[in-house]
Motif scaffolding. Structure first.
Motif, PDB file in Angstrom:
ATOM      1  N   ARG A 187       0.813  -1.212   0.000  1.00  0.00           N
ATOM      2  CA  ARG A 187       0.000   0.000   0.000  1.00  0.00           C
ATOM      3  C   ARG A 187       0.853   1.272   0.000  1.00  0.00           C
ATOM      4  N   VAL A 188       1.794   1.307  -0.930  1.00  0.00           N
ATOM      5  CA  VAL A 188       2.674   2.475  -1.071  1.00  0.00           C
ATOM      6  C   VAL A 188       1.860   3.623  -1.684  1.00  0.00           C
ATOM      7  N   THR A 189       2.005   4.821  -1.124  1.00  0.00           N
ATOM      8  CA  THR A 189       1.229   5.960  -1.619  1.00  0.00           C
ATOM      9  C   THR A 189       2.080   7.007  -2.338  1.00  0.00           C
ATOM     10  N   HIS A 190       3.376   7.048  -2.038  1.00  0.00           N
ATOM     11  CA  HIS A 190       4.239   8.073  -2.627  1.00  0.00           C
ATOM     12  C   HIS A 190       5.538   7.441  -3.110  1.00  0.00           C
ATOM     13  N   ILE A 191       5.893   7.716  -4.358  1.00  0.00           N
ATOM     14  CA  ILE A 191       7.076   7.095  -4.940  1.00  0.00           C
ATOM     15  C   ILE A 191       8.020   8.187  -5.451  1.00  0.00           C
ATOM     16  N   VAL A 192       9.249   8.144  -4.941  1.00  0.00           N
ATOM     17  CA  VAL A 192      10.278   9.111  -5.345  1.00  0.00           C
ATOM     18  C   VAL A 192      11.282   8.358  -6.206  1.00  0.00           C
ATOM     19  N   ARG A 193      11.415   8.751  -7.434  1.00  0.00           N
ATOM     20  CA  ARG A 193      12.321   8.017  -8.325  1.00  0.00           C
ATOM     21  C   ARG A 193      12.911   8.959  -9.361  1.00  0.00           C
ATOM     22  N   GLY A 194      13.964   8.499 -10.010  1.00  0.00           N
ATOM     23  CA  GLY A 194      14.640   9.329 -11.001  1.00  0.00           C
ATOM     24  C   GLY A 194      13.837   9.432 -12.290  1.00  0.00           C
ATOM     25  N   GLU A 195      14.149  10.453 -13.053  1.00  0.00           N
ATOM     26  CA  GLU A 195      13.463  10.677 -14.340  1.00  0.00           C
ATOM     27  C   GLU A 195      13.642   9.520 -15.318  1.00  0.00           C
ATOM     28  N   ASP A 196      14.694   8.731 -15.096  1.00  0.00           N
ATOM     29  CA  ASP A 196      14.910   7.583 -15.980  1.00  0.00           C
ATOM     30  C   ASP A 196      13.797   6.546 -15.843  1.00  0.00           C
ATOM     31  N   LEU A 197      12.989   6.668 -14.782  1.00  0.00           N
ATOM     32  CA  LEU A 197      11.924   5.683 -14.563  1.00  0.00           C
ATOM     33  C   LEU A 197      10.535   6.206 -14.944  1.00  0.00           C
ATOM     34  N   LEU A 198      10.487   7.312 -15.672  1.00  0.00           N
ATOM     35  CA  LEU A 198       9.189   7.825 -16.139  1.00  0.00           C
ATOM     36  C   LEU A 198       8.439   6.772 -16.954  1.00  0.00           C
ATOM     37  N   GLU A 199       9.189   6.097 -17.813  1.00  0.00           N
ATOM     38  CA  GLU A 199       8.555   5.068 -18.645  1.00  0.00           C
ATOM     39  C   GLU A 199       8.029   3.924 -17.777  1.00  0.00           C
ATOM     40  N   SER A 200       8.809   3.566 -16.755  1.00  0.00           N
ATOM     41  CA  SER A 200       8.365   2.516 -15.831  1.00  0.00           C
ATOM     42  C   SER A 200       7.096   2.934 -15.104  1.00  0.00           C
ATOM     43  N   THR A 201       7.025   4.185 -14.702  1.00  0.00           N
ATOM     44  CA  THR A 201       5.824   4.671 -14.014  1.00  0.00           C
ATOM     45  C   THR A 201       4.603   4.492 -14.915  1.00  0.00           C
ATOM     46  N   ALA A 202       4.733   4.891 -16.173  1.00  0.00           N
ATOM     47  CA  ALA A 202       3.608   4.755 -17.106  1.00  0.00           C
ATOM     48  C   ALA A 202       3.217   3.285 -17.265  1.00  0.00           C
ATOM     49  N   ARG A 203       4.212   2.422 -17.395  1.00  0.00           N
ATOM     50  CA  ARG A 203       3.937   0.990 -17.554  1.00  0.00           C
ATOM     51  C   ARG A 203       3.272   0.419 -16.307  1.00  0.00           C
ATOM     52  N   GLN A 204       3.765   0.829 -15.163  1.00  0.00           N
ATOM     53  CA  GLN A 204       3.220   0.278 -13.916  1.00  0.00           C
ATOM     54  C   GLN A 204       1.788   0.749 -13.680  1.00  0.00           C
ATOM     55  N   LEU A 205       1.501   1.975 -14.051  1.00  0.00           N
ATOM     56  CA  LEU A 205       0.129   2.467 -13.922  1.00  0.00           C
ATOM     57  C   LEU A 205      -0.803   1.721 -14.874  1.00  0.00           C
ATOM     58  N   TYR A 206      -0.276   1.428 -16.051  1.00  0.00           N
ATOM     59  CA  TYR A 206      -1.064   0.688 -17.036  1.00  0.00           C
ATOM     60  C   TYR A 206      -1.367  -0.725 -16.514  1.00  0.00           C
ATOM     61  N   LEU A 207      -0.343  -1.378 -15.966  1.00  0.00           N
ATOM     62  CA  LEU A 207      -0.507  -2.712 -15.378  1.00  0.00           C
ATOM     63  C   LEU A 207      -1.515  -2.691 -14.238  1.00  0.00           C
ATOM     64  N   ASP A 208      -1.352  -1.722 -13.381  1.00  0.00           N
ATOM     65  CA  ASP A 208      -2.191  -1.604 -12.188  1.00  0.00           C
ATOM     66  C   ASP A 208      -3.672  -1.522 -12.553  1.00  0.00           C
ATOM     67  N   LYS A 209      -3.944  -0.777 -13.633  1.00  0.00           N
ATOM     68  CA  LYS A 209      -5.346  -0.600 -14.033  1.00  0.00           C
ATOM     69  C   LYS A 209      -5.967  -1.880 -14.573  1.00  0.00           C
ATOM     70  N   LEU A 210      -5.104  -2.789 -15.070  1.00  0.00           N
ATOM     71  CA  LEU A 210      -5.617  -4.050 -15.617  1.00  0.00           C
ATOM     72  C   LEU A 210      -5.935  -5.058 -14.517  1.00  0.00           C
ATOM     73  N   LEU A 211      -5.366  -4.819 -13.340  1.00  0.00           N
ATOM     74  CA  LEU A 211      -5.537  -5.761 -12.227  1.00  0.00           C
ATOM     75  C   LEU A 211      -6.755  -5.365 -11.389  1.00  0.00           C
ATOM     76  N   PRO A 212      -7.317  -6.335 -10.652  1.00  0.00           N
ATOM     77  CA  PRO A 212      -8.462  -6.003  -9.807  1.00  0.00           C
ATOM     78  C   PRO A 212      -8.080  -4.948  -8.772  1.00  0.00           C
ATOM     79  N   GLU A 213      -8.994  -4.100  -8.440  1.00  0.00           N
ATOM     80  CA  GLU A 213      -8.799  -3.063  -7.427  1.00  0.00           C
ATOM     81  C   GLU A 213      -7.522  -2.246  -7.630  1.00  0.00           C
ATOM     82  N   PRO A 214      -7.511  -1.442  -8.680  1.00  0.00           N
ATOM     83  CA  PRO A 214      -6.330  -0.589  -8.935  1.00  0.00           C
ATOM     84  C   PRO A 214      -5.973   0.225  -7.694  1.00  0.00           C
TER      85      PRO A 214
END
Ligand SMILES: [Zn+2]
Length: 268
Positions: A187-214
């Motif tokens: 139940r992580v609410t805040h993520i601090v990461r480098g700009e190199d992970l912008l693409e990962s953030t987009a991918r992870q949000l996309y994955l999250d929405k496909l799973l039950p209870e985003p």
């Protein structure tokens, strides 16, 4: 309850960019009253070495970075907190993704994905069997689909996602899956990461929405600039050319001082 995380990968000694990320996360959490999870990303166990794990704990201790949840040391990691203990959970998520019908098997080697003359993967059309040995699993994303999210500072980001690997050819769940599963699980609410992970953030949000209870759609992100080296290179999360522990060549005070300068320079 706000919860952020420190998420080092023990596949090399930590570099200055990693430590700046931890310090920034720690300062933010302690100033905002958020709790901190230490999550060691060791799912790719072939690359993990005990000295890299030691280096994580030693570095955090030297910089006075504490955390509220997670392993207190290598033994606790082994006993309770390692991602190896959550493999079943990651596989459940992969199964849930498979049931969406959006996965396809990809026979491209890693080399052909990252090579100079990058060929376009056409495996989606081939309809290979997902259960065939040596296939990676890829998630089909919409053409030109963009994922929107807002960062801590309220800046809106709009980032494109393209098909990406969720299970490697060796059967190990890809980083995107372990990371999103853990962020949901803890139940992580805040993520601090480098700009190199912008693409990962987009991918992870996309994955999250496909799973039950985003869950991640409610999370906030801070993507900070990467540390620029004197020669103009940038220290990304995965840049791992630290051949020995950084503390062998810099004192903790020197690291803290250069962090303060970097933080002020970038107004973080
Ligand atoms: Zn392919």
């Amino acid at each position: 309850m706000m919860l952020t995380r420190l998420a080092p990968t023990p596949s090399g000694f930590l570099h200055l960019g990693n430590l700046f990320n931890f310090l920034l996360t720690w300062h933010w959490a302690r100033e905002q009253g958020a709790r901190i999870l230490l999550r060691i990303d060791d799912a790719d166990s072939a690359r993990v070495r005990p000295e890299y794990i030691q280096d994580i704990f030693r570095s955090l201790e030297a910089l006075n970075i504490d955390w509220d949840m997670g392993p207190s040391g290598p033994d606790a990691l082994e006993r309770q907190w390692s991602q190896r203990h959550r493999i079943g959970l990651y596989n459940d998520r992969l199964q849930a993704l498979r049931e969406t019908g959006k996965l396809y098997a990809c026979s491209c080697s890693r080399k052909s994905h990252t090579g100079q003359n990058q060929p376009v993967c056409a495996c989606a059309k081939e309809a290979y069997d997902l259960d065939e040995k040596g296939m990676s699993w890829k998630l089909q994303c919409g053409q030109g689909e963009k994922i929107s999210f807002s960062d801590f500072l309220g800046h809106a980001q709009d980032y494109p996602v393209e098909d990406f690997i969720v299970r490697r050819r060796d059967g190990i769940p890809a980083y995107q899956v372990t990371s999103v599963t853990d962020d949901r699980y803890f139940r992580v609410t805040h993520i601090v990461r480098g700009e190199d992970l912008l693409e990962s953030t987009a991918r992870q949000l996309y994955l999250d929405k496909l799973l039950p209870e985003p869950w991640l759609s409610n999370a906030r992100f801070l993507h900070h600039p990467l540390l620029t080296l004197p020669k103009g290179g940038k220290l990304s999360k995965s840049a791992g050319y630290q051949s020995e522990p950084l503390l062998n060549s810099m004192t903790a005070q020197e690291i803290l001082d250069s962090f303060s300068n970097w933080r002020a320079l970038n107004q973080l």
